[in-house]
Design a protein around this motif. Structure first.
Motif, PDB file in Angstrom:
ATOM      1  N   TYR A 141      17.844   8.336   4.296  1.00  0.00           N
ATOM      2  CA  TYR A 141      17.172   9.433   4.586  1.00  0.00           C
ATOM      3  C   TYR A 141      15.834   8.588   5.350  1.00  0.00           C
ATOM      4  CZ  TYR A 141      19.962  12.282   1.258  1.00  0.00           C
ATOM      5  OH  TYR A 141      21.059  12.248   0.902  1.00  0.00           O
ATOM      6  N   THR A 142      15.378   8.994   6.418  1.00  0.00           N
ATOM      7  CA  THR A 142      14.562   8.427   7.146  1.00  0.00           C
ATOM      8  C   THR A 142      13.347  10.040   7.815  1.00  0.00           C
ATOM      9  OG1 THR A 142      15.568   6.727   7.544  1.00  0.00           O
ATOM     10  CG2 THR A 142      13.741   7.526   8.821  1.00  0.00           C
ATOM     11  N   PHE A 143      12.636  10.109   7.070  1.00  0.00           N
ATOM     12  CA  PHE A 143      11.056  10.900   7.257  1.00  0.00           C
ATOM     13  C   PHE A 143      10.461  10.862   7.901  1.00  0.00           C
ATOM     14  CE2 PHE A 143      12.613  11.096   2.498  1.00  0.00           C
ATOM     15  CZ  PHE A 143      13.859  11.815   2.782  1.00  0.00           C
ATOM     16  N   THR A 144       9.800  11.777   8.481  1.00  0.00           N
ATOM     17  CA  THR A 144       8.849  11.062   9.311  1.00  0.00           C
ATOM     18  C   THR A 144       7.609  12.227   8.463  1.00  0.00           C
ATOM     19  OG1 THR A 144       9.654  11.618  11.288  1.00  0.00           O
ATOM     20  CG2 THR A 144       6.966  11.856  11.734  1.00  0.00           C
ATOM     21  N   THR A 145       6.177  11.165   7.904  1.00  0.00           N
ATOM     22  CA  THR A 145       5.332  11.746   7.203  1.00  0.00           C
ATOM     23  C   THR A 145       4.246  12.690   7.736  1.00  0.00           C
ATOM     24  OG1 THR A 145       4.889   9.732   6.431  1.00  0.00           O
ATOM     25  CG2 THR A 145       6.111  10.736   4.948  1.00  0.00           C
ATOM     26  N   THR A 146       3.521  13.264   7.802  1.00  0.00           N
ATOM     27  CA  THR A 146       2.532  13.840   8.208  1.00  0.00           C
ATOM     28  C   THR A 146       0.946  12.927   7.406  1.00  0.00           C
ATOM     29  OG1 THR A 146       1.483  14.710   5.817  1.00  0.00           O
ATOM     30  CG2 THR A 146       2.973  16.089   7.311  1.00  0.00           C
ATOM     31  N   GLN A 203       0.791  -1.007  -0.153  1.00  0.00           N
ATOM     32  CA  GLN A 203       0.320   0.220  -0.457  1.00  0.00           C
ATOM     33  C   GLN A 203       0.444   1.434   0.174  1.00  0.00           C
ATOM     34  OE1 GLN A 203      -2.625   0.537   3.080  1.00  0.00           O
ATOM     35  NE2 GLN A 203      -3.075   2.230   2.766  1.00  0.00           N
ATOM     36  N   GLY A 204       2.162   1.580   0.622  1.00  0.00           N
ATOM     37  CA  GLY A 204       2.557   2.689   1.388  1.00  0.00           C
ATOM     38  C   GLY A 204       3.446   2.471  -0.281  1.00  0.00           C
ATOM     39  N   GLU A 205       3.801   1.615  -0.938  1.00  0.00           N
ATOM     40  CA  GLU A 205       4.644   1.577  -2.342  1.00  0.00           C
ATOM     41  C   GLU A 205       3.873   1.922  -3.636  1.00  0.00           C
ATOM     42  OE1 GLU A 205       7.528  -2.327  -2.315  1.00  0.00           O
ATOM     43  OE2 GLU A 205       6.345  -2.748  -1.858  1.00  0.00           O
ATOM     44  N   TRP A 209       2.292   3.257   5.774  1.00  0.00           N
ATOM     45  CA  TRP A 209       2.226   1.780   6.392  1.00  0.00           C
ATOM     46  C   TRP A 209       2.998   0.155   5.682  1.00  0.00           C
ATOM     47  CZ3 TRP A 209       0.536   1.181  10.719  1.00  0.00           C
ATOM     48  CH2 TRP A 209      -0.371   1.696  11.708  1.00  0.00           C
ATOM     49  N   LEU A 210       4.162   0.516   5.773  1.00  0.00           N
ATOM     50  CA  LEU A 210       5.725   0.047   5.044  1.00  0.00           C
ATOM     51  C   LEU A 210       6.078  -1.693   5.432  1.00  0.00           C
ATOM     52  CD1 LEU A 210       8.242   2.741   4.313  1.00  0.00           C
ATOM     53  CD2 LEU A 210       6.105   1.686   2.480  1.00  0.00           C
ATOM     54  N   GLY A 211       6.141  -2.777   5.231  1.00  0.00           N
ATOM     55  CA  GLY A 211       5.908  -3.869   5.547  1.00  0.00           C
ATOM     56  C   GLY A 211       6.173  -4.548   5.175  1.00  0.00           C
ATOM     57  N   GLN A 212       5.019  -4.483   3.887  1.00  0.00           N
ATOM     58  CA  GLN A 212       4.145  -6.163   4.142  1.00  0.00           C
ATOM     59  C   GLN A 212       5.091  -6.235   2.410  1.00  0.00           C
ATOM     60  OE1 GLN A 212      -0.088  -5.055   2.562  1.00  0.00           O
ATOM     61  NE2 GLN A 212       0.028  -7.362   2.553  1.00  0.00           N
ATOM     62  N   GLY A 213       5.732  -7.328   2.775  1.00  0.00           N
ATOM     63  CA  GLY A 213       6.115  -8.228   1.294  1.00  0.00           C
ATOM     64  C   GLY A 213       7.615  -7.884   0.920  1.00  0.00           C
ATOM     65  N   THR A 236       4.971   4.115  13.865  1.00  0.00           N
ATOM     66  CA  THR A 236       5.594   3.258  12.199  1.00  0.00           C
ATOM     67  C   THR A 236       4.291   3.268  11.017  1.00  0.00           C
ATOM     68  OG1 THR A 236       5.270   2.062  14.217  1.00  0.00           O
ATOM     69  CG2 THR A 236       4.697   0.946  11.998  1.00  0.00           C
ATOM     70  N   ALA A 237       3.278   4.263  11.547  1.00  0.00           N
ATOM     71  CA  ALA A 237       2.291   4.016   9.607  1.00  0.00           C
ATOM     72  C   ALA A 237       3.295   5.229   9.046  1.00  0.00           C
ATOM     73  CB  ALA A 237       0.701   4.622  10.627  1.00  0.00           C
ATOM     74  N   CYS A 238       4.130   6.484   9.410  1.00  0.00           N
ATOM     75  CA  CYS A 238       4.209   7.420   8.818  1.00  0.00           C
ATOM     76  C   CYS A 238       5.778   7.930   8.833  1.00  0.00           C
ATOM     77  CB  CYS A 238       3.912   8.940   9.630  1.00  0.00           C
ATOM     78  SG  CYS A 238       1.660   9.087   9.531  1.00  0.00           S
ATOM     79  N   THR A 239       6.947   6.401   8.882  1.00  0.00           N
ATOM     80  CA  THR A 239       7.662   6.503   8.779  1.00  0.00           C
ATOM     81  C   THR A 239       8.798   6.073   7.541  1.00  0.00           C
ATOM     82  OG1 THR A 239       8.381   6.758  11.128  1.00  0.00           O
ATOM     83  CG2 THR A 239       9.905   6.350  10.122  1.00  0.00           C
ATOM     84  N   VAL A 240       9.193   6.730   6.893  1.00  0.00           N
ATOM     85  CA  VAL A 240       9.561   6.354   5.704  1.00  0.00           C
ATOM     86  C   VAL A 240      11.083   6.399   5.526  1.00  0.00           C
ATOM     87  CG1 VAL A 240       9.276   6.980   3.109  1.00  0.00           C
ATOM     88  CG2 VAL A 240       7.227   6.730   4.649  1.00  0.00           C
TER      89      VAL A 240
END
Length: 539
Positions: free
Chosen positions: A323-328, A174-176, A332-336, A393-397
């Motif tokens: 680079y690690t970002f916090t997004t608004t 979903q995040g990708e 939800w990364l990590g599936q697959g 967890t949801a908003c870190t890229v």
């Protein structure tokens, strides 16, 4: 113990395995010698489960080095790094090699990647063309079971393929999907599905379909991802002899400077000699040149295959910055799979006459463990802590920029004065990513990452400066060329100095491009196998 074989292969990683199988299928006798142990998938999975939490991110943490076959490992000294940058590879000396813990990513080179000197006036040209390599790329994609996109706009390189991928690409998380849409709309860049050695949808080559585990690094728990260890039983069924826990420490030459034998220590530290007709050293871009240098004799005082003084030189990798970002908004990364998409078009262009190309990817790693540690530092407790962990967890890229680098003879592997447990020299590598890469990081890649951060709604941005890590893609060290005066192997990875010795794989690569090296290494292995078999049969 066997004392001779028609074909002797040192190393049981993907390069050694594909050459062994080609030789066996052609009716040749094959003996493989592996320095490390032979383990099962369940052993590695269980080790990983029982690791301390802080050790789990390390790619090699579940692959304990043995006294016999040491390798780079957290907290232990084996490979020495000198020079302005830190060289930190994560290969393992195990039966099956480092495909145990690779991500499975399989980007081909482009024709331009192989003509840097001709097109841009930098680096070296390959001694072969993309068209020469294409049929072996096709064979690699079928042998490793590489899934990839069918849409030509999603394929890399962007040129008509001579053969389709054996399986469709895996779906993006979903995040990708969100990242792909946003980057396309706001920056005009195309985030491509990764071609990867992983089964999509259906079983392939007796491996199950990917079920979206997210710990491909350090091990696929079900074996959906290709690793060379899965082929060892099949090779034995075809007649191969495989010796594990057997450390080759010397390659012996004849008076005519052909290879006569290899010498190895067994687990009891007793030495053995194995003769043969054709020899392949397929250890990796570090251990192969190390063995050549260790095998110096009166005929070859600077090491075997080294009349050009190029063995151990031109060590390359893909320097990278994270680079690690916090997004608004949540991603939800990590599936697959951990690497499932990437931006490759930024690796190409006339700018390569001035600075390196760069490849950008959004890592699909689940970041829970990092987020929990970060949230704990806020001092929040109870429900507030729980909400903070969920939000982060949801908003870190995580976005990575990976660069090409040029072959530089000063980036060199030498033999350290310090010894391993067998009294053999440890490898020492002088490492400098070079100004070509530094200019790319400063003037090209960081501005693109800033645009990515803005496009995805990042609330923070911190420059990576001139700090680089390695991608663990071992290249160079036994570089290919047509001229014996400035190269180690010829166009089929046969050494210029010894007509019955092949050094196939990443060490032969004359340029890095930006994509992972394994598919090219393996394609060179198939090309070498074809030449070896022809030679053995007197064709």
């Amino acid at each position: 113990m066997p004392t001779s074989s028609q074909v002797v292969i040192v190393g049981t990683g993907v390069v050694g395995v594909v050459i062994a199988e080609e030789c066996l299928d052609a009716g040749l006798e094959v003996l493989m010698i592996e320095a490390g142990p032979r383990v099962t998938r369940s052993e590695i999975v269980e080790r990983y489960r029982n690791l301390p939490l802080g050790a789990k991110p390390a790619a090699t943490a579940a692959y304990f080095p043995t006294d016999m076959a040491q390798h780079p490992y957290p907290g232990q000294e084996y490979l020495e790094s000198t020079g302005p940058n830190t060289y930190d590879p994560t290969y393992v000396r195990y039966a099956g090699g480092s495909t145990w813990h690779w991500a499975g990513t399989c980007w081909r080179l482009t024709p331009e990647d192989m003509q840097l000197q001709s097109l841009y006036g930098v680096g070296r040209d390959w001694a072969i063309s993309y068209e020469d390599l294409d049929p072996y790329y096709n064979k690699t994609e079928r042998t490793l079971g590489i899934c990839g996109p069918s849409d030509p706009l999603d394929q890399w390189p962007r040129r008509p393929r001579s053969m389709d991928y054996p399986m469709p690409h895996l779906p993006m998380s979903q995040g990708e999907q969100k990242f792909t849409r946003v980057i396309g709309e706001k920056m005009g860049l195309r985030n491509l599905p990764v071609a990867q050695a992983r089964n999509s949808g259906t079983p392939y080559d007796d491996r199950p379909a990917c079920c979206a585990n997210n710990n491909c690094v350090p091990v696929c728990p079900i074996g959906a991802k290709y690793d060379a260890a899965t082929a060892l039983n099949r090779l034995e069924a075809k007649g191969a002899t495989i010796l594990d826990n057997s450390v080759v420490y010397k390659v012996e030459t004849t008076e005519g400077n052909q290879i006569a034998a290899v010498h190895y220590y067994d687990r009891n530290r007793e030495s053995h000699r194995v003769t043969g007709e054709h020899f392949v050293v397929a250890c990796n871009g570090i251990e192969t040149p190390k063995l050549m240098l260790m095998s110096a004799d009166d005929r070859n005082p600077n090491g075997l295959a080294n009349s050009s003084d190029q063995v151990g030189r031109n060590i390359m990798d893909h320097p990278q910055q994270g680079y690690t970002f916090t997004t608004t908004e949540p991603y939800w990364l990590g599936q697959g799979p951990v690497v499932n998409s990437g931006i490759m078009e930024t690796s190409q262009g006339a700018f390569r006459s001035e600075h390196a190309g760069a490849y950008f990817r959004m890592n699909n790693f689940a970041r829970n463990r990092y987020i929990a540690q970060r949230a704990l530092k806020t001092g929040k407790v109870g429900r507030a802590l729980d909400e903070e962990i969920r939000r982060l967890t949801a908003c870190t890229v995580s976005v990575v920029a990976a660069y090409e680098m040029l072959p530089d003879p000063n980036n060199r592997l030498t033999l350290s004065a310090n010894k391993d447990a067998f009294g053999l020299p440890r490898p020492s590598v002088y490492w400098d990513v070079g100004d070509y890469t530094r200019r790319s990081a400063r003037d090209y890649a960081e501005p693109i990452v800033k645009q990515i951060a803005e496009a995805i709604g990042a609330t923070d941005f911190k420059s990576a400066g001139m700090e680089f890590s390695t991608s663990k893609h071992l290249m160079g060290g036994t570089v290919m060329g047509k001229n014996p005066a400035d190269s180690v192997v010829d166009t089929v990875c046969r050494t210029h100095d010894h007509q019955n010795l092949y050094l196939p794989g990443g060490g032969a690569m004359a340029s890095t491009a930006c994509g992972n090296s394994t598919i090219t290494m393996t394609s060179l292995a198939f090309r070498a196998a074809e030449a070896l078999i022809s030679e053995a049969k007197g064709a």
